[in-house]
Design an enzyme around this catalytic site. Sequence first.
Site, mmCIF file in Angstrom:
data_model
loop_
_atom_site.group_PDB
_atom_site.id
_atom_site.type_symbol
_atom_site.label_atom_id
_atom_site.label_comp_id
_atom_site.label_asym_id
_atom_site.label_seq_id
_atom_site.Cartn_x
_atom_site.Cartn_y
_atom_site.Cartn_z
ATOM 1 N N ALA A 241 -9.783 3.576 3.717
ATOM 2 C CA ALA A 241 -9.885 5.010 3.448
ATOM 3 C C ALA A 241 -11.078 5.408 2.596
ATOM 4 O O ALA A 241 -11.330 6.606 2.436
ATOM 5 C CB ALA A 241 -8.601 5.493 2.773
ATOM 6 N N GLU B 274 -9.506 4.458 -3.730
ATOM 7 C CA GLU B 274 -9.863 4.392 -2.309
ATOM 8 C C GLU B 274 -9.462 5.649 -1.553
ATOM 9 O O GLU B 274 -10.073 5.992 -0.545
ATOM 10 C CB GLU B 274 -9.208 3.142 -1.694
ATOM 11 C CG GLU B 274 -9.831 1.839 -2.162
ATOM 12 C CD GLU B 274 -8.880 0.647 -2.116
ATOM 13 O OE1 GLU B 274 -9.258 -0.430 -2.608
ATOM 14 O OE2 GLU B 274 -7.751 0.786 -1.603
ATOM 15 N N ILE C 256 -5.450 2.157 6.740
ATOM 16 C CA ILE C 256 -6.817 2.467 7.145
ATOM 17 C C ILE C 256 -7.733 2.242 5.949
ATOM 18 O O ILE C 256 -7.332 2.455 4.796
ATOM 19 C CB ILE C 256 -6.930 3.929 7.649
ATOM 20 C CG1 ILE C 256 -8.335 4.204 8.199
ATOM 21 C CG2 ILE C 256 -6.572 4.922 6.549
ATOM 22 C CD1 ILE C 256 -8.453 5.546 8.912
ATOM 23 N N PHE D 91 1.030 3.259 7.648
ATOM 24 C CA PHE D 91 -0.262 3.452 8.316
ATOM 25 C C PHE D 91 -1.366 2.966 7.398
ATOM 26 O O PHE D 91 -1.490 3.407 6.258
ATOM 27 C CB PHE D 91 -0.473 4.929 8.657
ATOM 28 C CG PHE D 91 -1.841 5.237 9.196
ATOM 29 C CD1 PHE D 91 -2.221 4.781 10.454
ATOM 30 C CD2 PHE D 91 -2.755 5.971 8.450
ATOM 31 C CE1 PHE D 91 -3.483 5.064 10.956
ATOM 32 C CE2 PHE D 91 -4.018 6.255 8.951
ATOM 33 C CZ PHE D 91 -4.382 5.797 10.215
ATOM 34 N N HIS E 48 0.824 -1.204 0.000
ATOM 35 C CA HIS E 48 0.000 0.000 0.000
ATOM 36 C C HIS E 48 0.860 1.257 0.000
ATOM 37 O O HIS E 48 1.874 1.318 0.708
ATOM 38 C CB HIS E 48 -0.905 0.025 1.236
ATOM 39 C CG HIS E 48 -1.937 -1.060 1.267
ATOM 40 N ND1 HIS E 48 -3.134 -0.961 0.600
ATOM 41 C CD2 HIS E 48 -1.940 -2.269 1.874
ATOM 42 C CE1 HIS E 48 -3.841 -2.069 0.802
ATOM 43 N NE2 HIS E 48 -3.142 -2.883 1.574
ATOM 44 N N PRO E 49 0.454 2.282 -0.757
ATOM 45 C CA PRO E 49 1.133 3.575 -0.640
ATOM 46 C C PRO E 49 0.736 4.255 0.662
ATOM 47 O O PRO E 49 -0.304 3.930 1.252
ATOM 48 C CB PRO E 49 0.596 4.353 -1.843
ATOM 49 C CG PRO E 49 -0.767 3.792 -2.063
ATOM 50 C CD PRO E 49 -0.668 2.324 -1.711
#
Length: 336
Positions: free
Chosen positions: A120, A85, A118, A116, A62-63
């Site tokens: 999003a 997203e 989440i 991090f 993930h970025p």
Amino acid sequence: MQAVGLGLDENDYLSCCGSTKWAKEMASNSPFPNYHRALSVSKQIWLNKLDINSWLQAFSAHPSIGQTNAPSHASQTSAQWSRGEQSTALATATGSKLQELAEWNARYMEKFGFVFLIFASGISTDAILAEIKKRYTNRPIVELEIASQEQMKITEIRLTKLFTSKKNISSTTDRNTTVARNAEEVRVNVIGGHVTAAPDTLSGTSIRNSSRTRPPITTHVLDISRGYPASGIEVILEIWKGNQPRPPFGTTNSPGWVFKGSSKTDSDGRSGQLIDIVDDAEPGIYRLSFNTGKYNPNGFFPYVSVVFEIFESQKKEHFHVPLLLSPFSFSTYRGS
């Protein structure tokens, strides 16, 4: 390996979750009769077959939130989905907010060692900033568990996109209309389920209606003082069958407790099977006991017991009871 029904292979599944082991397991279990079966198997693999290194590999695909460039090892489809997203966050961000978010992303990475994470979709930059600041105070092992849950949410919505796209490619024009409409309903259900439903359910259509792939009660012990899972801890599960409707407070050795099963936690801190895999959990009051004194003879707790109740209305649900342990404190909660 290829899923004959939808033509899905490991690379397709890697777009949903960056763990190569998860993708291989999904491909080996394919083809799936429907989306809900795929989602159920996905959860079983993520929770029961992957180790922490596999989790970290998934996170690394993930970025950082606020960045549009995905890691080089992420697939083109994964990168495209990540941008979608994050679209709400990017649309609501000012230059100063993006700078603040980048600074917090760097702090988070320095403390925890992973990006991090989440779910999003539909979340503003301000809400994401508030969440990263709140989660930054967590212990690493606690944050790892939270990030794992966020990854499962992301995987769910991406499985929806994957099944939709493959069905659309293989269908006629008329069927495309129906599939797209059904897929949109599933998307709404998935997103709504994270907000309003209990774990293991989707709004409108419930996973509880299908056969379970794991026991209705599971546990997981994390050693938060050392920062890794607690292995080798003996665990006992009991149910209350005494003459009184509830076990009397302050009585630990009452004959009303009936043994249900026992196990030891593995290298990932997860217990083995404590109870049979059944469609309906038996309603009642349960006690999970952990032999913490044997695990840490110098700790404050010779053993820890957690008592909880499953109601008739909850018998289709899954109850995951993690234990966060240190030499002089412990905590628990109902996980997913």
